[in-house]
Design a protein around this motif. Structure first.
Motif, short mmCIF file in Angstrom:
data_model
loop_
_atom_site.label_atom_id
_atom_site.label_comp_id
_atom_site.label_asym_id
_atom_site.label_seq_id
_atom_site.Cartn_x
_atom_site.Cartn_y
_atom_site.Cartn_z
N THR A 245 0.83 -1.21 0.00
CA THR A 245 0.00 0.00 0.00
C THR A 245 0.87 1.26 0.00
O THR A 245 0.41 2.33 -0.39
CB THR A 245 -0.95 0.05 1.22
OG1 THR A 245 -0.18 0.23 2.41
CG2 THR A 245 -1.79 -1.20 1.34
N ARG A 246 2.12 1.13 0.47
CA ARG A 246 3.00 2.30 0.56
C ARG A 246 3.79 2.53 -0.73
O ARG A 246 4.34 3.60 -0.93
CB ARG A 246 3.97 2.13 1.73
CG ARG A 246 3.25 2.06 3.07
CD ARG A 246 4.19 1.67 4.19
NE ARG A 246 3.44 1.28 5.38
CZ ARG A 246 3.96 0.59 6.40
NH1 ARG A 246 5.23 0.24 6.36
NH2 ARG A 246 3.22 0.28 7.43
N GLY A 254 -0.37 5.47 2.13
CA GLY A 254 -0.55 4.05 2.45
C GLY A 254 -0.94 3.80 3.90
O GLY A 254 -1.15 4.73 4.67
N LEU A 296 -6.53 3.94 3.32
CA LEU A 296 -5.77 4.39 2.15
C LEU A 296 -6.38 5.65 1.55
O LEU A 296 -7.60 5.80 1.51
CB LEU A 296 -5.79 3.29 1.06
CG LEU A 296 -5.37 1.87 1.45
CD1 LEU A 296 -5.40 0.99 0.22
CD2 LEU A 296 -4.00 1.84 2.08
#
Length: 324
Positions: A245-246, A254, A296
């Protein structure tokens, strides 16, 4: 070894109770089995839930029903634009007899609190609620009042009709362990709902339902969470999903390490509800989208292309190789 067998026996007993609980819910609510699983998982994992869905998909009914079946104190707060923090937390009132101030507890003091349309109240009231969610206590006039062990907030928000609402800040959304989206029923489920309402025979009233598991039993099941086994490769699997997610181009911001811990806790709770004392990759895959989707912030490009946090989350999970 004996201890292990003993634990398995305990889980068998709990599994029967949890199954009975799910059956009772199914007798009142048609469909939404996945949502029921997720709400129970969150309560067991000691976290709060944000439930999003259009009006009439049984969000409130689900919350009331779960509280009744766990034999928990239930309270409902309808958030409105003029709601003040004292309306939620409670207030101190001068007692003429004792010449002292008495604290009158607000509706927030219950085991399971349904906060209806959380985005309707102003930021001040939302902040007061978030503080209690995190601290699990209310501080008023220098006095502290702790919440019960089971204390869980189930907050609902309506995805339509955004006029006159106060959007929840992204940073505060992180306080929720999970975000669940309740969809419309399928055609078959809707026909079943209509049949139940028409015949009224199989339509069970909330008042007629008895609790299937006591609050103490549910809390003792929560204590077993520390004994749930998770392999080192699965810890890596959780960390790698969060790392994705980052680094994703579709994600502007993220998930934080709090998301990793939340994923671990929810996986443990979900495994216990399935009657297991170990976590499988499937448990993690099942809970991950609900733990991540509200944490997110997507890039403007991704949003313009029609991506939703759920879709992006699912893609990121699929990218990570499942441990064998």
């Amino acid at each position: 070894m004996e201890e292990n067998i003993e634990r398995r026996v305990d889980l068998t007993l709990f599994s029967e109770k949890i199954q009975e609980l799910k059956d009772q819910i199914a007798s009142v609510i048609v469909g939404q089995e996945q949502m029921v699983d997720l709400v129970l998982t969150a309560i067991l994992a000691n976290g709060h839930v944000l439930i999003e869905g259009v009006p009439g998909v049984a969000k409130t009914l689900l919350a009331r029903l779960v509280a009744r079946l766990i034999d928990a104190d239930f309270s409902r707060i309808q958030f409105t634009p003029d709601l003040m923090p004292s309306d939620v937390l409670g207030t101190t009132v001068f007692n003429m007899k004792t010449n002292d101030f008495d604290f009158h507890r607000g509706p927030i003091f219950a085991d399971i609190v349904l906060v209806d349309e959380i985005n309707r109240a102003p930021a001040k009231t939302q902040a007061a609620l978030f503080e209690v969610m995190e601290e699990r206590q209310v501080s008023i006039d220098g006095m502290t009042y702790p919440m019960g062990e089971l204390y869980t907030i189930l907050a609902t928000q309506n995805p339509v009709e955004q006029e006159g609402t106060y959007k929840l800040p992204e940073a505060q959304l992180d306080r929720f362990l999970m975000k669940i989206t309740m969809d419309y029923p399928t055609l078959d489920e809707e026909i079943n709902i209509l049949k139940r309402h028409h015949t009224n025979a199989t339509f069970v009233k909330l008042e007629d339902i008895d609790s299937t598991i006591t609050k103490e039993e549910f809390l003792s099941l929560r204590k077993l969470m520390n004994q749930v086994f998770i392999d080192h490769t699965l810890l890596q699997y959780i960390a790698m999903i969060v790392q994705q997610t980052r680094t994703s181009k579709a994600v502007y911001l993220g998930a934080s390490p709090r998301a990793s811990v939340a994923m671990l806790q929810t996986s443990k709770a979900y495994a216990l509800l399935q009657g297991r004392d170990f976590i499988t990759p499937e448990d993690i895959k099942f809970v991950a989208p609900y733990v991540l989707q509200h944490r997110l912030i997507l890039t403007a490009e991704a949003e313009m292309e029609g991506y939703s946090p759920v879709k992006v989350t699912q893609r990121l999970i699929d990218k990570v190789e499942v441990p064998k």
